[in-house]
Design an enzyme around this catalytic site. Sequence first.
Site, short mmCIF file in Angstrom:
data_model
loop_
_atom_site.label_atom_id
_atom_site.label_comp_id
_atom_site.label_asym_id
_atom_site.label_seq_id
_atom_site.Cartn_x
_atom_site.Cartn_y
_atom_site.Cartn_z
CB SER A 1 129.78 12.44 127.27
OG SER A 1 130.63 12.94 126.25
CG HIS A 2 135.84 11.23 127.19
ND1 HIS A 2 135.20 10.02 127.13
CD2 HIS A 2 137.13 10.95 127.46
CE1 HIS A 2 136.08 9.05 127.35
NE2 HIS A 2 137.26 9.59 127.56
CB SER A 3 132.22 16.45 125.77
OG SER A 3 131.43 17.60 125.63
#
Lengths: 145, 219, 100
Positions: A8-10
Amino acid sequence: MIGLVLVSHSRLIADGLCQLADQMAGGGVKIAPAGGLTDDPYTLGTDAALILEAIESVWSEDGVLLLVDMGSAVMSAEMALEFLPDEQRNRCLISNAPLVEGAIVAALHAGMGNRLHDVNAAAEDALNARKVERVPENVKDKTCG
Amino acid sequence: MAQEITLGQLRRWLILYADRIIAEEEQLTRLDAAIGDADHGVNMRRGLEKVRERLLDEETQYADVGAFFRSIAMTLISAVGGAAGPLYGTFFLRAATSPHNGERVDLPQFTRMLRFGLDGLQQRGKAHINDKTMVDTIQPAVEAMEAALASGQSLAVALAAAKQAARLGMEHTIEIRANKGRASYLGDRSIGHQDPGATSAYFLFETAVVALSTPVPKE
Amino acid sequence: MDRANTGVSPTPTEGNEHSATVTVKDPQGLHLRTSKDVVRVASQYQAEITAQNLSRSSIQVDVKSILQLMQLQARQGHVLLLQAAGPDAADALNALCVLF
């Protein structure tokens, strides 16, 4: 048993989802998060080197399924696969499944000992899963009134 | 004038490039805000700050040109974050796999490195010319270098030709419609805006002219 | 374990087909964790097993799919109709009934 990598980007999403997926897998499945950037964990973004590390940490001969959120996550995951030797790369698969639903389904099916392509097929079914049945507007009005 | 590029020059090139990107962060952000998600400036600045930091560290030694490019690639992959990370990362990583003479490259080798990088970039991003991406800057620049090389031009002339072609390619992205990335969701509304990736890529060729065609004093 | 549901014995309908109704007892409804167990248990049987939420008149879903089970939107007190077809259908339903 196959391994799972959640991209994920996060960092928070990847780590949180890992916790959820672990519960679905009931132990026994290696699941690694790969969210954010190596040096700036809470900066949003994806990092092929971090994904590569995650793959290596869950690697087994049965293969690794990568679940990704979107955009550069796909490109970074593809890049991570290119760093792997052929025989490992051929046993890795990037799923088309939506990240959260896909991770839940994949963890469950991986935990049941399903094979890489079967786990992915189950996860990709999530693309068709509806969450709510839409009630037509006029019916909704009557119910509320 | 020397017809080879040294490791020291390559190092200076990437430092100059980093300086340029850091200085242009706002412009890149503004361009990306118009057609993307406004993160190209901050992503590139973060990545190139890391690159700059490593390059300025006297301790950092590179075995050869390949190792140098690989190191740049790995830093960008891990520090940029957006799509530009794997794209620029692939560009430098593929460039690193091309033949070179240890601590230096001649014009044919350097041109071939850029060609390798471009091919890798296109595979990674699945982008072609006129898709309104960094390819629109890099492809004409590489082709200009190849043409200069074929006609026996000097390194300085080849680099100048590449810069000129890169600038025209970058400016051409204003007139075309995006077919890749987030900007493609805008369809025709992407026309009239210069592509941020094409812009950050232009700075590579702009800084190369100064950095690679003049000697590094210390060497 | 749910006493009410363990008492439900699968009713043979036709040949290898059996059905049973179960009531969801969990105050949180049929949530993700329970559904996981349902899928795990159901997957051990060859029978094709479906569930339908009678309290919501839902569609029939495959109980070997966690995402489909979630679509039942089953809350506490909802009545589910389980139907199984296959050589081990009765055993499958017996095993599943205790989970809700």
